[in-house]
Write a protein that holds these residues in place. Structure first.
Motif, mmCIF file in Angstrom:
data_model
loop_
_atom_site.group_PDB
_atom_site.id
_atom_site.type_symbol
_atom_site.label_atom_id
_atom_site.label_comp_id
_atom_site.label_asym_id
_atom_site.label_seq_id
_atom_site.Cartn_x
_atom_site.Cartn_y
_atom_site.Cartn_z
ATOM 1 N N PHE A 1 -56.300 47.345 39.237
ATOM 2 C CA PHE A 1 -55.016 46.831 39.711
ATOM 3 C C PHE A 1 -54.210 47.919 40.420
ATOM 4 O O PHE A 1 -53.576 47.663 41.430
ATOM 5 C CB PHE A 1 -54.217 46.241 38.550
ATOM 6 N N ARG A 2 -54.270 49.131 39.903
ATOM 7 C CA ARG A 2 -53.558 50.242 40.546
ATOM 8 C C ARG A 2 -54.037 50.484 41.972
ATOM 9 O O ARG A 2 -53.284 50.959 42.808
ATOM 10 C CB ARG A 2 -53.750 51.535 39.752
ATOM 11 N N SER A 3 -55.311 50.182 42.252
ATOM 12 C CA SER A 3 -55.852 50.446 43.585
ATOM 13 C C SER A 3 -55.489 49.347 44.584
ATOM 14 O O SER A 3 -55.651 49.535 45.778
ATOM 15 C CB SER A 3 -57.379 50.613 43.532
ATOM 16 N N TYR A 4 -54.978 48.208 44.125
ATOM 17 C CA TYR A 4 -54.633 47.108 45.018
ATOM 18 C C TYR A 4 -53.243 47.343 45.604
ATOM 19 O O TYR A 4 -52.273 47.417 44.875
ATOM 20 C CB TYR A 4 -54.648 45.774 44.285
ATOM 21 N N ARG A 5 -53.157 47.427 46.900
ATOM 22 C CA ARG A 5 -51.865 47.643 47.560
ATOM 23 C C ARG A 5 -51.316 46.345 48.141
ATOM 24 O O ARG A 5 -50.127 46.184 48.310
ATOM 25 C CB ARG A 5 -52.003 48.677 48.682
ATOM 26 N N THR A 6 -52.188 45.422 48.485
ATOM 27 C CA THR A 6 -51.793 44.147 49.090
ATOM 28 C C THR A 6 -52.613 43.041 48.447
ATOM 29 O O THR A 6 -53.247 43.249 47.424
ATOM 30 C CB THR A 6 -52.074 44.167 50.614
ATOM 31 N N ALA A 7 -52.637 41.888 49.087
ATOM 32 C CA ALA A 7 -53.475 40.790 48.615
ATOM 33 C C ALA A 7 -54.932 41.254 48.609
ATOM 34 O O ALA A 7 -55.338 42.092 49.412
ATOM 35 C CB ALA A 7 -53.304 39.579 49.522
ATOM 36 N N VAL A 8 -55.720 40.707 47.699
ATOM 37 C CA VAL A 8 -57.100 41.142 47.532
ATOM 38 C C VAL A 8 -58.040 40.009 47.915
ATOM 39 O O VAL A 8 -57.865 38.866 47.485
ATOM 40 C CB VAL A 8 -57.357 41.575 46.070
ATOM 41 N N LYS A 9 -59.047 40.346 48.715
ATOM 42 C CA LYS A 9 -60.069 39.390 49.113
ATOM 43 C C LYS A 9 -60.918 39.043 47.894
ATOM 44 O O LYS A 9 -61.342 39.928 47.153
ATOM 45 C CB LYS A 9 -60.932 39.999 50.221
ATOM 46 N N VAL A 10 -61.145 37.762 47.672
ATOM 47 C CA VAL A 10 -61.962 37.317 46.558
ATOM 48 C C VAL A 10 -63.415 37.660 46.843
ATOM 49 O O VAL A 10 -63.943 37.348 47.905
ATOM 50 C CB VAL A 10 -61.809 35.796 46.328
ATOM 51 N N GLY A 11 -64.060 38.351 45.907
ATOM 52 C CA GLY A 11 -65.455 38.733 46.066
ATOM 53 C C GLY A 11 -65.795 39.872 45.137
ATOM 54 O O GLY A 11 -64.981 40.308 44.324
ATOM 55 N N PHE A 12 -67.025 40.380 45.268
ATOM 56 C CA PHE A 12 -67.483 41.450 44.394
ATOM 57 C C PHE A 12 -67.110 42.835 44.918
ATOM 58 O O PHE A 12 -67.245 43.812 44.215
ATOM 59 C CB PHE A 12 -69.009 41.395 44.215
ATOM 60 N N SER A 13 -66.669 42.949 46.166
ATOM 61 C CA SER A 13 -66.386 44.254 46.757
ATOM 62 C C SER A 13 -64.952 44.677 46.487
ATOM 63 O O SER A 13 -64.025 43.996 46.895
ATOM 64 C CB SER A 13 -66.606 44.213 48.271
ATOM 65 N N PRO A 14 -64.768 45.790 45.812
ATOM 66 C CA PRO A 14 -63.401 46.265 45.566
ATOM 67 C C PRO A 14 -62.814 46.851 46.851
ATOM 68 O O PRO A 14 -63.546 47.352 47.706
ATOM 69 C CB PRO A 14 -63.587 47.347 44.506
ATOM 70 N N PRO A 15 -61.479 46.807 46.997
ATOM 71 C CA PRO A 15 -60.856 47.368 48.198
ATOM 72 C C PRO A 15 -60.902 48.896 48.222
ATOM 73 O O PRO A 15 -60.821 49.509 49.270
ATOM 74 C CB PRO A 15 -59.421 46.855 48.140
ATOM 75 N N GLU A 16 -61.019 49.505 47.060
ATOM 76 C CA GLU A 16 -61.072 50.965 46.927
ATOM 77 C C GLU A 16 -62.167 51.335 45.937
ATOM 78 O O GLU A 16 -62.480 50.558 45.043
ATOM 79 C CB GLU A 16 -59.738 51.510 46.385
ATOM 80 N N LEU A 17 -62.699 52.541 46.086
ATOM 81 C CA LEU A 17 -63.663 53.050 45.112
ATOM 82 C C LEU A 17 -62.869 53.594 43.930
ATOM 83 O O LEU A 17 -62.112 54.549 44.064
ATOM 84 C CB LEU A 17 -64.528 54.151 45.732
ATOM 85 N N VAL A 18 -63.014 52.956 42.777
ATOM 86 C CA VAL A 18 -62.273 53.347 41.577
ATOM 87 C C VAL A 18 -63.163 54.274 40.751
ATOM 88 O O VAL A 18 -64.252 53.889 40.337
ATOM 89 C CB VAL A 18 -61.861 52.115 40.746
ATOM 90 N N ILE A 19 -62.675 55.521 40.541
ATOM 91 C CA ILE A 19 -63.476 56.508 39.799
ATOM 92 C C ILE A 19 -62.667 57.181 38.684
ATOM 93 O O ILE A 19 -63.123 58.148 38.099
ATOM 94 C CB ILE A 19 -64.073 57.570 40.747
ATOM 95 N N ALA A 20 -61.500 56.634 38.384
ATOM 96 C CA ALA A 20 -60.637 57.219 37.353
ATOM 97 C C ALA A 20 -60.703 56.376 36.077
ATOM 98 O O ALA A 20 -61.315 55.313 36.040
ATOM 99 C CB ALA A 20 -59.206 57.296 37.866
#
Length: 175
Positions: A80-99
């Motif tokens: 959720f922290r990586s989402y800046r705007t609306a999120v496209k529904v699917g398996f691909s995250p908008p950002e690479l989350v590594i934390a």
């Protein structure tokens, strides 16, 4: 859910507004992590249960359920922290989350789901839930995770490959 118009005027992918993401994930978690195991447990016998309900050993499973759901929530916070705007529904995250939990597992949400289902297996004492858990693990291991790894490699390239070489698929770091 909103849709986006592409340049050709066709409907684009579904997008979920940022404010709605926690609501959508709460519903998804309740369906997959609570209602589904309960429903599967109704298929067959419940070992350790009597007319009064779950036996003492069965209640130990609730510890794993709580741990799994907590781990799932922790993972969602970092997404959720990586989402800046609306999120496209699917398996691909908008950002690479590594934390956060992604420092010890490339797939903490799947690990959390499996721990939760294991907890329900113990709580319900249900062979049917154990079979469903086994099928989930097989699906994650053989189909879903390999597919997502290829997608992440295509989306994030070298950044993902570096991350992949330092964190194990399920749990632990490479040294």
């Amino acid at each position: 859910m909103e849709t986006e118009q592409t340049q050709e005027g066709k409907q684009g992918p579904f997008r979920i507004p940022r404010w709605a993401i926690p609501i959508v994930w709460t519903v998804i978690v309740l369906l997959i992590m609570v209602l589904a195991p309960w429903g599967v447990s109704r298929i067959g016998p419940r070992c350790g249960w009597d007319q009064d309900g779950a036996g003492m050993f069965n209640n130990v499973g609730l510890v794993a359920v709580a741990a799994g759901l907590g781990m799932y929530a922790w993972s969602l916070v970092y997404h959720f922290r990586s989402y800046r705007t609306a999120v496209k529904v699917g398996f691909s995250p908008p950002e690479l989350v590594i934390a956060g939990p992604y420092r010890v597992s490339r797939n903490p949400m799947y690990v959390a789901g499996l721990v939760t289902w294991l907890g329900w297996t113990i709580f319900f004492g249900s062979p049917a839930v154990l079979i469903a858990l086994s099928l989930l693990w097989l699906a994650f291991s053989l189909r879903i995770v390999p597919y997502e790894e290829r997608q992440l490699e295509n989306l994030f390239g070298q950044d993902y490959l570096v991350y992949k070489s330092s964190i194990r698929r399920w749990f632990g770091r490479y040294y």
